[in-house]
Design a protein around this motif. Structure first.
Motif, PDB file in Angstrom:
ATOM      1  N   LEU A  76       0.826  -1.205   0.000  1.00 14.11           N
ATOM      2  CA  LEU A  76       0.000   0.000   0.000  1.00 14.11           C
ATOM      3  C   LEU A  76       0.861   1.256   0.000  1.00 14.11           C
ATOM      4  CD1 LEU A  76      -2.762  -1.094   2.527  1.00 14.11           C
ATOM      5  CD2 LEU A  76      -3.143  -0.519   0.124  1.00 14.11           C
ATOM      6  N   SER A  77       1.893   1.256   0.823  1.00 12.93           N
ATOM      7  CA  SER A  77       2.772   2.418   0.903  1.00 12.93           C
ATOM      8  C   SER A  77       3.561   2.595  -0.388  1.00 12.93           C
ATOM      9  CB  SER A  77       3.719   2.269   2.095  1.00 12.93           C
ATOM     10  OG  SER A  77       4.500   3.422   2.269  1.00 12.93           O
ATOM     11  N   PHE A  78       4.048   1.494  -0.942  1.00 11.02           N
ATOM     12  CA  PHE A  78       4.804   1.551  -2.194  1.00 11.02           C
ATOM     13  C   PHE A  78       3.943   2.081  -3.342  1.00 11.02           C
ATOM     14  CE2 PHE A  78       5.711  -0.946  -6.118  1.00 11.02           C
ATOM     15  CZ  PHE A  78       6.845  -0.245  -6.508  1.00 11.02           C
ATOM     16  N   VAL A  79       2.737   1.562  -3.487  1.00 11.90           N
ATOM     17  CA  VAL A  79       1.861   2.011  -4.571  1.00 11.90           C
ATOM     18  C   VAL A  79       1.432   3.457  -4.352  1.00 11.90           C
ATOM     19  CG1 VAL A  79      -0.377   1.643  -5.701  1.00 11.90           C
ATOM     20  CG2 VAL A  79       1.112  -0.308  -5.199  1.00 11.90           C
ATOM     21  N   ALA A  80       1.258   3.867  -3.101  1.00 12.24           N
ATOM     22  CA  ALA A  80       0.960   5.277  -2.833  1.00 12.24           C
ATOM     23  C   ALA A  80       2.104   6.173  -3.306  1.00 12.24           C
ATOM     24  CB  ALA A  80       0.703   5.480  -1.340  1.00 12.24           C
TER      25      ALA A  80
END
Length: 254
Positions: A232-236
């Motif tokens: 989630l953090s990476f895609v954000a």
């Protein structure tokens, strides 16, 4: 910036792949593939996964990506970090080594959001001039729980440095229990790379490049875990890179 995304579209995430013999239906043939767990995690986190097989010149596509995942796989050729091969080194694919090292350099040159997983962390380290422990049982007293048996993950906690980008990406969890399947690890850190997570035997389990929006690798396998926080953090971060939303929205969405 790629300009490939707007507020409603998915950032394009390249995932490095394998070229191996594979069976499907009535066929057994040479195939370009990636374990579906990587694809699922990226898609469920809001990204559009794109497979990057190690053929041609995938590094030339970096300008079309909003993020890069370097996936797990076989061992890196020890010659690339100035070492003779240990008898336990296996699965070396020279064409994959060259492809992924070029991809990493191209991604870092553009500050493209980068996530290395297992082998992916090792590729990042070697790309930056670091070296690897070629067979962990030799340096951790014969301990084998980093890779218990063929096709079996070991599950035990790692200690993540509080305040690190990796801890932030994990939603602040500094003692996650994660899935391990690796017989190698970072030895000497590459230039600029900082270790930020460790197993209780001292093995480096994550490292990151300070000052980057998102450039880190983990030695474990988050793609097979139950916690989507890292993806989630990476895609954000990839969505921000693509220009799809304001930087102050780089938060985990559960």
């Amino acid at each position: 910036m790629t300009g490939t995304a707007n507020e409603t579209s998915r950032p394009v995430i390249g995932i490095t792949g394998y070229v191996e013999d594979a069976s499907f239906g009535v066929w057994n043939m040479r195939s370009a593939l990636v374990p579906y767990a990587y694809v699922r995690q990226v898609a469920e986190a809001g990204g559009q996964p794109v497979l990057l097989p190690p053929v041609g010149a995938p590094a030339s596509l970096v300008d079309r990506l909003d993020g890069l995942v370097v996936a797990g796989g076989g061992d890196i050729d020890p010659a690339l970090y100035g070492a003779e091969p240990h008898p336990e080194v296996s699965g070396v694919r020279d064409f994959r080594d060259g492809s992924e090292l070029a991809l990493v350099h191209a991604a870092l040159d553009r500050d493209l959001p980068f996530l290395g997983i297992c082998r992916g962390l090792q590729v990042l380290n070697v790309a930056l001039g670091g070296t690897l422990v070629q067979h962990l049982p030799d340096v951790v007293g014969g301990r084998t729980d980093h890779s218990p048996a063929p096709g079996v993950y070991g599950h035990f906690p790692v200690r993540v440095e509080p305040g690190s980008r990796t801890a932030e990406a994990l939603g602040g969890d500094t003692t996650p229990t994660v899935a391990h399947y690796h017989h190698q690890s970072i030895d000497r850190l590459g230039t600029g790379l900082r270790a930020v997570a460790w197993a209780d035997d001292g093995v480096v389990e994550a490292a990151e490049l300070p000052g980057r929006a998102f450039a880190l690798g983990v030695q474990w396998h988050p793609e097979v875990g139950d916690d989507p926080a890292l993806f989630l953090s990476f895609v954000a971060a990839a969505r921000i890179y693509a220009g799809g939303e304001a930087a102050d929205t780089l938060t985990l969405r559960r």
